[in-house]
Structures are given as structure tokens and as C-alpha cells.
Write a protein that holds these residues in place. Structure first.
Motif, PDB file in Angstrom:
ATOM      1  N   LYS A   8       0.817  -1.217   0.000  1.00 20.84           N
ATOM      2  CA  LYS A   8       0.000   0.000   0.000  1.00 20.84           C
ATOM      3  C   LYS A   8       0.849   1.265   0.000  1.00 20.84           C
ATOM      4  O   LYS A   8       0.376   2.337  -0.387  1.00 20.84           O
ATOM      5  N   ASP A   9       2.119   1.150   0.448  1.00 24.27           N
ATOM      6  CA  ASP A   9       3.010   2.318   0.488  1.00 24.27           C
ATOM      7  C   ASP A   9       3.910   2.412  -0.740  1.00 24.27           C
ATOM      8  O   ASP A   9       4.753   3.306  -0.816  1.00 24.27           O
ATOM      9  N   PHE A  10       3.717   1.516  -1.692  1.00 21.02           N
ATOM     10  CA  PHE A  10       4.502   1.573  -2.926  1.00 21.02           C
ATOM     11  C   PHE A  10       3.830   2.577  -3.866  1.00 21.02           C
ATOM     12  O   PHE A  10       2.977   2.225  -4.679  1.00 21.02           O
ATOM     13  N   THR A  11       4.211   3.831  -3.723  1.00 21.33           N
ATOM     14  CA  THR A  11       3.517   4.917  -4.415  1.00 21.33           C
ATOM     15  C   THR A  11       4.377   5.640  -5.437  1.00 21.33           C
ATOM     16  O   THR A  11       3.880   6.519  -6.133  1.00 21.33           O
ATOM     17  N   TRP A  12       5.676   5.295  -5.536  1.00 23.08           N
ATOM     18  CA  TRP A  12       6.544   6.037  -6.433  1.00 23.08           C
ATOM     19  C   TRP A  12       6.682   5.312  -7.766  1.00 23.08           C
ATOM     20  O   TRP A  12       6.421   4.116  -7.893  1.00 23.08           O
ATOM     21  N   ASN A  13       7.119   6.037  -8.781  1.00 23.70           N
ATOM     22  CA  ASN A  13       7.282   5.457 -10.111  1.00 23.70           C
ATOM     23  C   ASN A  13       8.549   4.612 -10.159  1.00 23.70           C
ATOM     24  O   ASN A  13       9.634   5.074  -9.856  1.00 23.70           O
ATOM     25  N   ASP A  14       8.393   3.353 -10.501  1.00 20.53           N
ATOM     26  CA  ASP A  14       9.531   2.441 -10.594  1.00 20.53           C
ATOM     27  C   ASP A  14       9.233   1.441 -11.701  1.00 20.53           C
ATOM     28  O   ASP A  14       8.244   0.706 -11.636  1.00 20.53           O
ATOM     29  N   ASP A  15      10.076   1.416 -12.714  1.00 19.78           N
ATOM     30  CA  ASP A  15       9.847   0.531 -13.855  1.00 19.78           C
ATOM     31  C   ASP A  15      10.074  -0.942 -13.524  1.00 19.78           C
ATOM     32  O   ASP A  15       9.551  -1.828 -14.200  1.00 19.78           O
ATOM     33  N   THR A  16      10.877  -1.190 -12.491  1.00 15.47           N
ATOM     34  CA  THR A  16      11.223  -2.583 -12.191  1.00 15.47           C
ATOM     35  C   THR A  16      11.064  -2.903 -10.701  1.00 15.47           C
ATOM     36  O   THR A  16      12.054  -3.105  -9.986  1.00 15.47           O
ATOM     37  N   PRO A  17       9.820  -2.939 -10.204  1.00 17.60           N
ATOM     38  CA  PRO A  17       9.635  -3.374  -8.809  1.00 17.60           C
ATOM     39  C   PRO A  17       9.973  -4.856  -8.679  1.00 17.60           C
ATOM     40  O   PRO A  17       9.887  -5.614  -9.649  1.00 17.60           O
ATOM     41  N   TYR A  18      10.363  -5.270  -7.486  1.00 15.38           N
ATOM     42  CA  TYR A  18      10.759  -6.652  -7.234  1.00 15.38           C
ATOM     43  C   TYR A  18       9.680  -7.332  -6.378  1.00 15.38           C
ATOM     44  O   TYR A  18       9.305  -6.814  -5.323  1.00 15.38           O
ATOM     45  N   TYR A  19       9.241  -8.490  -6.839  1.00 16.54           N
ATOM     46  CA  TYR A  19       8.225  -9.235  -6.107  1.00 16.54           C
ATOM     47  C   TYR A  19       8.751 -10.628  -5.749  1.00 16.54           C
ATOM     48  O   TYR A  19       9.723 -11.111  -6.332  1.00 16.54           O
ATOM     49  N   SER A  20       8.090 -11.249  -4.779  1.00 15.00           N
ATOM     50  CA  SER A  20       8.458 -12.606  -4.383  1.00 15.00           C
ATOM     51  C   SER A  20       7.234 -13.302  -3.806  1.00 15.00           C
ATOM     52  O   SER A  20       6.474 -12.698  -3.032  1.00 15.00           O
ATOM     53  N   ASP A  21       7.047 -14.554  -4.166  1.00 10.60           N
ATOM     54  CA  ASP A  21       5.932 -15.336  -3.620  1.00 10.60           C
ATOM     55  C   ASP A  21       6.064 -15.504  -2.109  1.00 10.60           C
ATOM     56  O   ASP A  21       5.066 -15.714  -1.407  1.00 10.60           O
ATOM     57  N   ALA A  22       7.300 -15.406  -1.601  1.00  8.07           N
ATOM     58  CA  ALA A  22       7.535 -15.570  -0.163  1.00  8.07           C
ATOM     59  C   ALA A  22       7.182 -14.314   0.629  1.00  8.07           C
ATOM     60  O   ALA A  22       7.136 -14.353   1.857  1.00  8.07           O
ATOM     61  N   ALA A  23       6.925 -13.200  -0.072  1.00  6.74           N
ATOM     62  CA  ALA A  23       6.572 -11.938   0.593  1.00  6.74           C
ATOM     63  C   ALA A  23       5.430 -11.268  -0.173  1.00  6.74           C
ATOM     64  O   ALA A  23       5.611 -10.208  -0.776  1.00  6.74           O
ATOM     65  N   PRO A  24       4.249 -11.880  -0.174  1.00  2.04           N
ATOM     66  CA  PRO A  24       3.147 -11.392  -1.005  1.00  2.04           C
ATOM     67  C   PRO A  24       2.641  -9.999  -0.637  1.00  2.04           C
ATOM     68  O   PRO A  24       2.025  -9.329  -1.471  1.00  2.04           O
ATOM     69  N   GLY A  25       2.891  -9.572   0.586  1.00  5.60           N
ATOM     70  CA  GLY A  25       2.399  -8.263   1.018  1.00  5.60           C
ATOM     71  C   GLY A  25       3.375  -7.126   0.828  1.00  5.60           C
ATOM     72  O   GLY A  25       3.093  -5.994   1.220  1.00  5.60           O
ATOM     73  N   HIS A  26       4.533  -7.416   0.234  1.00  4.80           N
ATOM     74  CA  HIS A  26       5.587  -6.400   0.127  1.00  4.80           C
ATOM     75  C   HIS A  26       6.097  -6.250  -1.305  1.00  4.80           C
ATOM     76  O   HIS A  26       5.934  -7.148  -2.130  1.00  4.80           O
ATOM     77  N   VAL A  27       6.713  -5.115  -1.541  1.00  4.20           N
ATOM     78  CA  VAL A  27       7.356  -4.827  -2.818  1.00  4.20           C
ATOM     79  C   VAL A  27       8.804  -4.456  -2.536  1.00  4.20           C
ATOM     80  O   VAL A  27       9.094  -3.660  -1.633  1.00  4.20           O
ATOM     81  N   GLY A  28       9.732  -5.035  -3.300  1.00  2.65           N
ATOM     82  CA  GLY A  28      11.143  -4.690  -3.166  1.00  2.65           C
ATOM     83  C   GLY A  28      11.563  -3.701  -4.245  1.00  2.65           C
ATOM     84  O   GLY A  28      10.870  -3.506  -5.242  1.00  2.65           O
ATOM     85  N   PHE A  29      12.694  -3.084  -4.032  1.00  3.84           N
ATOM     86  CA  PHE A  29      13.232  -2.123  -4.997  1.00  3.84           C
ATOM     87  C   PHE A  29      14.752  -2.183  -4.932  1.00  3.84           C
ATOM     88  O   PHE A  29      15.331  -2.662  -3.952  1.00  3.84           O
TER      89      PHE A  29
END
Length: 435
Positions: free
Chosen positions: A109-130
Motif C-alpha cells: 500500500k506504500d509503494f507509491t513512487w514510479n519504478d519501472d522494475t519493482p521486485y516481487y516474491s511469492d515468499a513476501a506477497p504483502g511487500h514490494v522490493g526495490f
């Protein structure tokens, strides 16, 4: 025989006199440190803002590995071990399939900035990496973070904690493999990243500057490799397998030798800013090797790359740079700065952000290393501008410009963390030397 005896006796008195004088000076400095209420106030303020959470500071919702690494010890003083452990494990949940580590993470919900390549993982479904891919300190920062956590808590069980079926220890080993596979220059035997200013994560060729692209220039610097050495040392200390510990030790020794061979300028007694295996982005007529990298040098000292004599020399160079630049403290990123307009965007002007801004986040690490290497008097004198501005502003700003004008995040936890740790070092030294 009698003359020799008298000479030996006089030498003994001279040595005793020097020892007594030195002891008295240490006692006086120790008493001054222990009575310094400004240190108490700054430490208390640091702990109060770090207690609020592990994000980088006001204006930053993200938790960064490189920041968390510098406030982990204080975090463990003011937050539960379980909270800290959970925040560390989330990094490993976001480790990518190619074994690389993200810079940091944020709840979705706090991933609000422009980023062409966010990082995701099935082990962390509620989070976004950068990840700022111009840098090469993400994996090494996290390994150091784990090492410091174990050192302070004794929780070696973290190494065997499984994240998506793979232990933390194996994941760290895979991170080393990633660096050697993707960011290792075989010719020089050193890690590389994009050309940035010292420890910074902004390249000069585009206005955003944080992502590796067709405009990036491969560069080898002391910061990335010193961080690698420190990470390897933590692995050596925590890994239960003696054979693997020997492997890490051999690797660390090789990095040490190559940094000294290729990046240390013995004539100028300073580190060369960059080696460019490909084309150089430096404009004609500008000698980049006139630049002193303060942050990378501080981290190099932590990695054991400089002798005590060399530490004294580079510290004097830093003080001279502060004097010549007119900047407030040895937190000065670099001197002289890159030319006006060399960087795009906000760093185009000298003494702005990472192009010569004053960052306690790294200046405080130099203070830590001065204390650790016996330069306590120098450290106490050189930390004063950093302590005084925290007292004046009642906060830890991200960086300072000309005239000590604060800028960036007003509650920058990296700055708070390094000063809190330095204050603890001062006090521990003072307690031992007050008698």
C-alpha cells in the motif's frame, strides 16, 4: 657498567614520565566525555527516533539494507529482538531467483513512487522490493546486518531459519555467488558497479541516475570492495563450517591485496576514486584522482585496509578538505567536487547531495573508526560539529550544505544510528580510561 646502568635508569624514568603524562591526558579526556551532557542528549534523541521503526527516516517509508546496517545495534536497544529479526527475514523473503538481494522493501500500500522494475516474491506477497542497480552494496550490507545482529543477540539460530525452504546461511552464500558471477571483474579481482560519487547511488548520466542503463559506466571503487571485505569477515565469524570459513578468508585476502594494488595511491596517500575497465565518463581536463573520497575511506578503515599511520594521514587530509571547502565536518562526501553540470538533476551543483554534501551517516563512521584505532582525542574534536548541529536542530538531517544548512529527511535514522554507536564507543573507552 655504571654508565650503562645510569642510562638505562634515565630511560626508564623517561618512559615512566611519558606513560604518566599519557595516562593523565586519557583520564582528563575520559572525564570530559563522561560529563558531556550533549552526548547524552544526542544519544537519547537518536534512540527515540530509531524506536519509531526501521524505515530510513521521515520522508522514507522504505526499509533499506544499507541504512538498517548502520542502526541495527541501536535498534536492538530500543526494539524487541523479534521485531528486528522479522525485519531482517523479510529481506531474505524478497531475495530474487538469480540470488540477488533488493535494496529494500515496503508494504504494497506504500509503494507509491514510479519504478519501472519493482521486485516481487511469492515468499513476501504483502511487500514490494526495490533496488538502485547502479550500486553493489545491497548484498554486503545485508550480510553485515545479519552479522551485527548475531554478534549483539547471540541468536545464531537465525542462520538456520528457513525462508521459502532455504536457510538464511545458504541464502547469504548464494548472494556472494551472485556478486562473483554478476559484479566481479576478473582482470582486477574486484567488484564493480556504475560510476557514482563515492558511496553514492546516483550516476551522472541521467536525471534519475539510480538504475543501470545504456548510459552507465562500469567502475571499480574502494567502497564496494571494502563493504565486501567486511561482509566476508562476518561470514568467517558466523559460518559453522571451517572449510567454508577458510574459503571466505582466502577471498577476503585476495580483495585486500587487489584494493591495495589497484586503488591505493601510495604517492598521494589516498584512494583512487575509480578504475574504468571500459570508457571513462570523466570530462577532458578534469583529473578525477585529485578527489578524496571520505565515505569510502572510512569504510576502508573498517575493512582493515589502512595502517594506523595511514589512518592518521587520511584523517589530516579530511580535515584539510573541510577547511578548503568551507563545509561543516569530515562528513563532507568528497573534495574537490565534480564539476558544475557533470551530474544531472539535483547533483549538478557542487556541495549538493552526494557531490560534496556533508553526511553524518558516513562522517560518523569515520568517527567510529578513529575511536576503534586509538585516535580518541581526534574523534572527540571532529565529532563536535555533528553533535552540535543535532542539538541545534533537535534532529538528524540527511545531509548538510554550505553554511551547515540542513537538507533532506529531518529524521534520518542512518545518521542517528552512527552517532549513537560512536557515543557508546566514546563512553566505553572513557569508563576504561577514567582511572
Amino acid at each position: 657498567m655504571r654508565k650503562h646502568s645510569l642510562y638505562a635508569l634515565s630511560c626508564a624514568f623517561f618512559v615512566f614520565g611519558c606513560y604518566s603524562k599519557g595516562k593523565a591526558q586519557h583520564q582528563q579526556l575520559a572525564a570530559q566525555i563522561l560529563a558531556d551532557s550533549s552526548l547524552t542528549m544526542v544519544d537519547s534523541l537518536a534512540k527515540s527516533i530509531i524506536k519509531e521503526g526501521f524505515n530510513a527516516g521521515s520522508g522514507y517509508s522504505q526499509i533499506w539494507a544499507r541504512d538498517f546496517n548502520t542502526l541495527i545495534e541501536t535498534s536492538l536497544d530500543v526494539r524487541s529482538k523479534e521485531d528486528v529479526r522479522g525485519a531482517i527475514l523479510m529481506f531474505f523473503a524478497l531475495q530474487q531467483k538469480n540470488d540477488e538481494m533488493v535494496d529494500g522493501y515496503v508494504v504494497k500500500k506504500d509503494f507509491t513512487w514510479n519504478d519501472d522494475t519493482p521486485y516481487y516474491s511469492d515468499a513476501a506477497p504483502g511487500h514490494v522490493g526495490f533496488k538502485n542497480t547502479v550500486e553493489t552494496d545491497q548484498e554486503t550490507s545485508l550480510i553485515q546486518l545479519v552479522g551485527k545482529y548475531i554478534q549483539k543477540t547471540g541468536d545464531v539460530g537465525l542462520l538456520q531459519e528457513k525462508v521459502a525452504g532455504v536457510t538464511v546461511l545458504v541464502r547469504m552464500e548464494k548472494m556472494i555467488d551472485y556478486l562473483l558471477r554478476e559484479r566481479y571483474n576478473k582482470k582486477y579481482g574486484l567488484l564493480w558497479g556504475a560510476m557514482t560519487a563515492d558511496w553514492g547511488d546516483v550516476q551522472p548520466n541521467d536525471s534519475f541516475g539510480c538504475d543501470w542503463n545504456e548510459l552507465s559506466d562500469e567502475a571499480i571503487d574502494v567502497y564496494d570492495n571494502a563493504m565486501f571485505m567486511i561482509a566476508l569477515q562476518y561470514l568467517i565469524e558466523v559460518v559453522p563450517d571451517p572449510q567454508k570459513a577458510a574459503q571466505w578468508a582466502k577471498m577476503k585476502k585476495g580483495i585486500h591485496e587487489n584494493v591495495r594494488k589497484y586503488l591505493w595511491d601510495a604517492k598521494r596517500q589516498k584512494f583512487i576514486p575509480h578504475i574504468y575497465p571500459g570508457k571513462s565518463p570523466i570530462p577532458a581536463g578534469f583529473d578525477e584522482n585529485t578527489i578524496h573520497y571520505h565515505g569510502g575511506t572510512a569504510v576502508a578503515i573498517e575493512a582493515g585496509l589502512l595502517s594506523k599511520k595511514e589512518i592518521a594521514i587520511v584523517n589530516k587530509q579530511m580535515l584539510e578538505n573541510v577547511k578548503l571547502s568551507g563545509m561543516p565536518s569530515i562528513g563532507l562526501t568528497l573534495y574537490p567536487t565534480y564539476p558544475d553540470g557533470f551530474f544531472k538533476g539535483g547533483m549538478a551543483k557542487p556541495y549538493h547531495y552526494q557531490n560534496g554534501g556533508d553526511w553524518t551517516w558516513f562522517g560518523g563512521r569515520m568517527i567510529q573508526q578513529l575511536i576503534a584505532n586509538g585516535f580518541v582525542k581526534e574523534a572527540y574534536e571532529e565529532v563536535r560539529p555533528m553533535i552540535n548541529r543535532v542539538v541545534k536542530n533537535q534532529g538528524f538531517y540527511e545531509w548538510y550544505g554550505k553554511g551547515n544548512v540542513p537538507d533532506g529527511s529531518g529524521k534520518f535514522k542512518g545518521s542517528a544510528g552512527v552517532l549513537s554507536k560512536a557515543i557508546l564507543q566514546f563512553r566505553e573507552w572513557a569508563v576504561v580510561n577514567q582511572k
